[in-house]
Design an enzyme around this catalytic site. Structure first.
Site, PDB file in Angstrom:
ATOM      1  N   HIS A 170      10.924  -0.076  28.813  1.00 26.87           N
ATOM      2  CA  HIS A 170      12.464   0.258  28.627  1.00 26.87           C
ATOM      3  C   HIS A 170      12.853   1.339  29.536  1.00 26.87           C
ATOM      4  O   HIS A 170      12.036   1.908  30.189  1.00 26.87           O
ATOM      5  CB  HIS A 170      12.165   0.858  26.942  1.00 26.87           C
ATOM      6  CG  HIS A 170      13.462   1.162  26.644  1.00 26.87           C
ATOM      7  ND1 HIS A 170      14.377   2.309  26.727  1.00 26.87           N
ATOM      8  CD2 HIS A 170      14.466   0.338  25.468  1.00 26.87           C
ATOM      9  CE1 HIS A 170      15.745   2.209  26.024  1.00 26.87           C
ATOM     10  NE2 HIS A 170      15.703   1.068  25.342  1.00 26.87           N
ATOM     11  N   GLY A 175      19.509  -0.438  19.537  1.00 27.36           N
ATOM     12  CA  GLY A 175      19.290   0.957  19.461  1.00 27.36           C
ATOM     13  C   GLY A 175      19.570   1.642  18.059  1.00 27.36           C
ATOM     14  O   GLY A 175      19.242   1.320  16.987  1.00 27.36           O
ATOM     15  N   GLY A 176      20.822   2.307  18.411  1.00 24.62           N
ATOM     16  CA  GLY A 176      21.446   3.390  17.211  1.00 24.62           C
ATOM     17  C   GLY A 176      21.647   2.658  16.082  1.00 24.62           C
ATOM     18  O   GLY A 176      21.265   2.863  14.810  1.00 24.62           O
ATOM     19  N   GLU A 181      19.589  -4.576  29.700  1.00 26.64           N
ATOM     20  CA  GLU A 181      20.069  -3.333  29.003  1.00 26.64           C
ATOM     21  C   GLU A 181      20.686  -2.485  30.168  1.00 26.64           C
ATOM     22  O   GLU A 181      19.856  -1.628  30.872  1.00 26.64           O
ATOM     23  CB  GLU A 181      19.205  -2.369  28.337  1.00 26.64           C
ATOM     24  CG  GLU A 181      18.611  -3.288  26.959  1.00 26.64           C
ATOM     25  CD  GLU A 181      17.904  -2.339  25.881  1.00 26.64           C
ATOM     26  OE1 GLU A 181      18.416  -2.414  24.919  1.00 26.64           O
ATOM     27  OE2 GLU A 181      17.068  -1.513  26.367  1.00 26.64           O
ATOM     28  N   ASN A 225      15.294  -1.477  18.003  1.00 25.83           N
ATOM     29  CA  ASN A 225      14.356  -0.679  18.629  1.00 25.83           C
ATOM     30  C   ASN A 225      14.692   0.778  17.967  1.00 25.83           C
ATOM     31  O   ASN A 225      15.836   1.319  18.390  1.00 25.83           O
ATOM     32  CB  ASN A 225      14.596  -0.644  20.191  1.00 25.83           C
ATOM     33  CG  ASN A 225      14.089   0.625  20.862  1.00 25.83           C
ATOM     34  OD1 ASN A 225      12.913   1.012  20.259  1.00 25.83           O
ATOM     35  ND2 ASN A 225      14.208   0.618  21.834  1.00 25.83           N
ATOM     36  N   TRP A 226      13.705   1.336  17.073  1.00 26.02           N
ATOM     37  CA  TRP A 226      13.890   2.318  16.337  1.00 26.02           C
ATOM     38  C   TRP A 226      13.648   3.640  17.264  1.00 26.02           C
ATOM     39  O   TRP A 226      14.132   4.689  16.850  1.00 26.02           O
ATOM     40  CB  TRP A 226      13.166   2.489  15.179  1.00 26.02           C
ATOM     41  CG  TRP A 226      13.413   1.427  14.059  1.00 26.02           C
ATOM     42  CD1 TRP A 226      14.620   0.355  14.082  1.00 26.02           C
ATOM     43  CD2 TRP A 226      12.848   1.348  12.941  1.00 26.02           C
ATOM     44  NE1 TRP A 226      14.433  -0.226  12.876  1.00 26.02           N
ATOM     45  CE2 TRP A 226      13.634   0.341  12.200  1.00 26.02           C
ATOM     46  CE3 TRP A 226      11.920   1.970  12.136  1.00 26.02           C
ATOM     47  CZ2 TRP A 226      13.051  -0.217  10.899  1.00 26.02           C
ATOM     48  CZ3 TRP A 226      11.604   1.781  10.722  1.00 26.02           C
ATOM     49  CH2 TRP A 226      12.188   0.831  10.297  1.00 26.02           C
ATOM     50  N   LYS A 227      13.000   3.442  18.182  1.00 28.19           N
ATOM     51  CA  LYS A 227      12.980   4.665  19.265  1.00 28.19           C
ATOM     52  C   LYS A 227      12.069   5.552  18.621  1.00 28.19           C
ATOM     53  O   LYS A 227      11.404   5.146  17.835  1.00 28.19           O
ATOM     54  CB  LYS A 227      14.235   4.951  19.946  1.00 28.19           C
ATOM     55  CG  LYS A 227      15.060   4.088  20.740  1.00 28.19           C
ATOM     56  CD  LYS A 227      16.070   4.522  21.577  1.00 28.19           C
ATOM     57  CE  LYS A 227      16.848   3.379  21.859  1.00 28.19           C
ATOM     58  NZ  LYS A 227      17.970   3.575  23.147  1.00 28.19           N
ATOM     59  N   SER A 282      24.595  -0.186  23.303  1.00 30.35           N
ATOM     60  CA  SER A 282      25.795   0.182  22.411  1.00 30.35           C
ATOM     61  C   SER A 282      26.484  -1.295  21.591  1.00 30.35           C
ATOM     62  O   SER A 282      27.588  -1.368  21.446  1.00 30.35           O
ATOM     63  CB  SER A 282      26.924   0.637  23.458  1.00 30.35           C
ATOM     64  OG  SER A 282      26.558   2.047  23.467  1.00 30.35           O
ATOM     65  N   GLU A 310      14.062   4.083  29.240  1.00 30.50           N
ATOM     66  CA  GLU A 310      14.051   5.533  28.849  1.00 30.50           C
ATOM     67  C   GLU A 310      12.184   5.706  29.123  1.00 30.50           C
ATOM     68  O   GLU A 310      12.098   6.825  29.830  1.00 30.50           O
ATOM     69  CB  GLU A 310      13.844   5.769  27.123  1.00 30.50           C
ATOM     70  CG  GLU A 310      15.326   5.760  26.818  1.00 30.50           C
ATOM     71  CD  GLU A 310      15.759   5.209  25.390  1.00 30.50           C
ATOM     72  OE1 GLU A 310      14.711   5.064  24.676  1.00 30.50           O
ATOM     73  OE2 GLU A 310      16.843   4.969  25.284  1.00 30.50           O
ATOM     74  N   GLY A 359      23.063   3.942  24.106  1.00 23.39           N
ATOM     75  CA  GLY A 359      23.569   5.258  23.479  1.00 23.39           C
ATOM     76  C   GLY A 359      24.678   6.104  23.787  1.00 23.39           C
ATOM     77  O   GLY A 359      24.953   7.307  23.574  1.00 23.39           O
TER      78      GLY A 359
HETATM   79  P1  13P Z   1      21.707   1.747  21.882  1.00 22.56           P
HETATM   80  O1  13P Z   1      21.987   0.348  20.943  1.00 22.56           O
HETATM   81  O2  13P Z   1      21.866   2.874  20.992  1.00 22.56           O
HETATM   82  O3  13P Z   1      22.808   1.786  22.786  1.00 22.56           O
HETATM   83  O4  13P Z   1      20.414   1.442  22.428  1.00 22.56           O
HETATM   84  C1  13P Z   1      20.179   0.308  22.969  1.00 22.56           C
HETATM   85  C2  13P Z   1      18.784   0.081  23.398  1.00 22.56           C
HETATM   86  O5  13P Z   1      18.065   0.865  24.461  1.00 22.56           O
HETATM   87  C3  13P Z   1      17.876  -0.674  22.845  1.00 22.56           C
HETATM   88  O6  13P Z   1      16.669  -0.887  23.553  1.00 22.56           O
END
Ligand code: 13P
Length: 252
Positions: free
Chosen positions: A94, A234-235, A166, A9-11, A213, A96, A172
């Site tokens: 998600h 994510g990251g 999640e 997920n590149w956000k 994470s 967010e 993050g």
């Molecule tokens: P991180 O891997 O950056 O913690 O993010 C997880 C995430 O929200 C994937 O959708």
């Protein structure tokens, strides 16, 4: 035996030019991995560029959201059929989006129906916040989100879904859940409610990712848990070497 699925997920990161570069860096090594479904989820504006690079590679493409209405006066929104022109997957609900953009259990459910009707595979995100976790509400929150997201579906459709557990406090933050606890939440509060509503077969068929994470160093510990079928990353999905290492960790 469920095939693990690892999605990046590149956000809100990467222009189309940057997305092309990152995809190009990932391609050869990702293609070489067997036995793991691999998916990239860039922003909407990158979907066309990335879809051209992924053509015939066996690597899937996902969007990060959609709107449930098929078309009309919804400025700024993107319909399921528009996503399906480029993608096979779509992330829905998600945390967010729930926290910053007014996503609710009800809109998540509408989006899940719209995605399935358009032939997309939804990746439905659930997870408790830090406050909910500390108040001992994880079970209640996660099972409520799962039940609401799947409301009105047929058991056959449920087995095609992907669910991503999640925990919001792990996203993050560098503070991952322990693999054992994540596995227990998934078994009891993701598969449990699905078994109650749709039967054991659907609950065992649905694939459930862990997200929050995940890094090369901890990926294998999560993916080797019996109820965890890969991850939503994510990251670490923005760094080619890290994402490739995480995907490889899902081969067992
Ligand atoms: P991180 O891997 O950056 O913690 O993010 C997880 C995430 O929200 C994937 O959708």
């Amino acid at each position: 035996m469920r095939t693990p699925i690892v999605a990046g997920n590149w956000k809100m990161n990467n222009t189309a030019a940057e997305a092309r570069r990152l995809t190009y860096e990932l391609l050869t090594d990702l293609q070489a991995v067997q036995g793991v479904e691999r998916v990239l989820c860039p922003p909407f504006t990158c979907l066309q560029a990335v879809s051209e690079l992924l053509h015939d590679t066996g690597i899937g493409l996902g969007a990060q959201n959609l709107h449930w209405e098929p078309k009309g006066a919804y400025t700024g929104e993107v319909a399921a059929a528009m996503v399906a022109e480029f993608c096979q997957y779509v992330i829905i609900g998600h945390s967010e989006r729930r926290a910053y953009f007014g996503e609710t259990d009800e809109t998540v459910n509408k989006k899940v129906h719209a995605a399935l009707n358009a032939g997309l595979t939804p990746i439905i995100c659930v997870g408790e916040t830090l406050e909910e976790n500390q108040a001992g509400q994880t079970a209640e929150v996660v099972s409520r989100q799962v039940n609401a997201a799947l409301h009105g579906l047929e058991a056959g459709a449920v087995s095609r879904l992907i669910i991503a557990y999640e925990p919001v406090w792990a996203i993050g933050t560098g503070l991952a859940a322990t693999p054992e606890i994540a596995n227990q939440v998934i078994a009891d509060h993701v598969r449990g409610p699905i078994a109650a509503a749709f039967g054991d077969q659907a609950a065992q068929a649905v694939r459930v990712q862990y997200g929050g994470s995940v890094k090369p160093a901890n990926a294998r510990a999560f993916f080797s848990q019996p109820d965890i079928d890969g991850g939503l990353i994510g990251g670490a999905s923005l760094k080619a070497a890290d994402f490739i290492a995480i995907v490889r960790a899902a081969t067992g």
